[in-house]
Design a protein around this motif. Structure first.
Motif, PDB file in Angstrom:
ATOM      1  N   THR A 104     -17.489 142.161   8.260  1.00 18.45           N
ATOM      2  CA  THR A 104     -18.666 143.002   8.026  1.00 18.45           C
ATOM      3  C   THR A 104     -18.217 144.317   7.409  1.00 18.45           C
ATOM      4  O   THR A 104     -17.056 144.690   7.493  1.00 18.45           O
ATOM      5  N   ALA A 105     -19.172 145.012   6.827  1.00 16.53           N
ATOM      6  CA  ALA A 105     -18.866 146.294   6.192  1.00 16.53           C
ATOM      7  C   ALA A 105     -18.616 147.397   7.210  1.00 16.53           C
ATOM      8  O   ALA A 105     -18.030 148.420   6.877  1.00 16.53           O
ATOM      9  N   CYS A 106     -19.077 147.212   8.445  1.00 15.65           N
ATOM     10  CA  CYS A 106     -18.861 148.246   9.455  1.00 15.65           C
ATOM     11  C   CYS A 106     -18.095 147.661  10.644  1.00 15.65           C
ATOM     12  O   CYS A 106     -17.998 146.447  10.801  1.00 15.65           O
ATOM     13  N   ASN A 107     -17.549 148.551  11.436  1.00 10.63           N
ATOM     14  CA  ASN A 107     -16.803 148.147  12.624  1.00 10.63           C
ATOM     15  C   ASN A 107     -17.798 147.863  13.747  1.00 10.63           C
ATOM     16  O   ASN A 107     -18.721 148.633  13.956  1.00 10.63           O
ATOM     17  N   LEU A 108     -17.579 146.768  14.463  1.00 13.68           N
ATOM     18  CA  LEU A 108     -18.503 146.363  15.518  1.00 13.68           C
ATOM     19  C   LEU A 108     -17.784 146.242  16.852  1.00 13.68           C
ATOM     20  O   LEU A 108     -16.607 145.901  16.910  1.00 13.68           O
ATOM     21  N   ASN A 142     -24.082 134.697  17.651  1.00 15.14           N
ATOM     22  CA  ASN A 142     -22.945 133.975  17.087  1.00 15.14           C
ATOM     23  C   ASN A 142     -23.135 133.854  15.590  1.00 15.14           C
ATOM     24  O   ASN A 142     -24.227 133.500  15.118  1.00 15.14           O
ATOM     25  N   VAL A 143     -22.084 134.161  14.839  1.00 16.95           N
ATOM     26  CA  VAL A 143     -22.092 134.001  13.391  1.00 16.95           C
ATOM     27  C   VAL A 143     -20.811 133.273  12.997  1.00 16.95           C
ATOM     28  O   VAL A 143     -19.873 133.151  13.783  1.00 16.95           O
ATOM     29  N   ALA A 144     -20.813 132.781  11.776  1.00 15.45           N
ATOM     30  CA  ALA A 144     -19.617 132.141  11.232  1.00 15.45           C
ATOM     31  C   ALA A 144     -19.323 132.775   9.877  1.00 15.45           C
ATOM     32  O   ALA A 144     -20.237 133.164   9.147  1.00 15.45           O
ATOM     33  N   TYR A 145     -18.053 132.895   9.584  1.00 14.74           N
ATOM     34  CA  TYR A 145     -17.600 133.332   8.265  1.00 14.74           C
ATOM     35  C   TYR A 145     -17.018 132.089   7.617  1.00 14.74           C
ATOM     36  O   TYR A 145     -16.008 131.551   8.082  1.00 14.74           O
ATOM     37  N   GLY A 151     -15.464 132.365  -2.160  1.00 20.62           N
ATOM     38  CA  GLY A 151     -15.569 133.577  -1.357  1.00 20.62           C
ATOM     39  C   GLY A 151     -16.045 133.236   0.045  1.00 20.62           C
ATOM     40  O   GLY A 151     -16.135 132.074   0.421  1.00 20.62           O
ATOM     41  N   ILE A 152     -16.397 134.266   0.796  1.00 21.89           N
ATOM     42  CA  ILE A 152     -16.826 134.092   2.187  1.00 21.89           C
ATOM     43  C   ILE A 152     -18.323 134.367   2.308  1.00 21.89           C
ATOM     44  O   ILE A 152     -18.816 135.358   1.773  1.00 21.89           O
ATOM     45  N   ASP A 153     -19.018 133.479   3.003  1.00 17.89           N
ATOM     46  CA  ASP A 153     -20.420 133.680   3.360  1.00 17.89           C
ATOM     47  C   ASP A 153     -20.508 133.885   4.863  1.00 17.89           C
ATOM     48  O   ASP A 153     -19.812 133.203   5.619  1.00 17.89           O
ATOM     49  N   MET A 154     -21.386 134.804   5.286  1.00 14.59           N
ATOM     50  CA  MET A 154     -21.686 134.927   6.711  1.00 14.59           C
ATOM     51  C   MET A 154     -22.847 133.981   6.986  1.00 14.59           C
ATOM     52  O   MET A 154     -23.887 134.050   6.342  1.00 14.59           O
TER      53      MET A 154
END
Length: 167
Positions: A104-108, A142-145, A151-154
């Motif tokens: 992700t673009a931000c830290n979680l 829950n998500v998957a990369y 490339g990568i999809d979320m």
């Protein structure tokens, strides 16, 4: 119970993969990458240097990883040095020895890797619901990369309660 049954369940990183001189410049077309040689410690360190620290004056520390395995999609979880469960985390993604970016673009906070395969990393993020304490977040997503061939999809969505509207 044996001593092994009561041992600390902390996940430790496997030994670092072979030196950079053993890493192919690109992944062979139509072939699997050599087992365990996709990402070396220098590549990981260079990737960490490309992202902002979790907070001013605090560094990232490496957490869970599948580097050193035969997986084609490699992850390295980053945690806040000296942090707690609610401290920022980040996820680095690699393929063919190259840094693809972060999950992700931000830290979680409250990030946990729940599974990994050749083309997908599964992650659970927990979050605070209402006024519950930081130590026991009840929200969960829950998500998957997933590698899409270029490339990568979320797969899945992060609710605003996880991202605070920042990413």
């Amino acid at each position: 119970m044996t001593e092994r049954d009561t041992a600390d369940p902390t996940i430790t990183s496997p030994p670092p993969p072979p030196a950079a001189t053993d890493v192919p410049a690109t992944e062979p077309v139509g072939e699997e990458a050599p087992c365990g040689s996709q990402v070396d410690a220098t590549t990981i360190d260079d990737a960490i240097a490309q992202i902002a620290p979790p907070m001013p004056g605090v560094n990232w520390v490496r957490g869970e990883t599948n580097a050193g395995t035969c997986s084609l999609l490699i992850f390295v979880a980053l945690h806040t040095e000296g942090g707690t469960g609610s401290s920022p985390n980040q996820l680095l993604l690699f393929r063919g020895g190259e840094f693809l970016g972060t999950g992700t673009a931000c830290n979680l906070s409250y990030q946990m890797i729940t599974g990994a395969s050749d083309d997908q990393i599964d992650v659970r993020y927990r979050y605070i619901v209402a006024d519950e304490p930081n130590a026991t977040p009840q929200g969960e997503v829950n998500v998957a990369y997933r590698w899409n061939g270029s490339g990568i999809d979320m797969v899945g969505e992060l609710p605003e309660a996880v991202t605070d509207g920042e990413c």
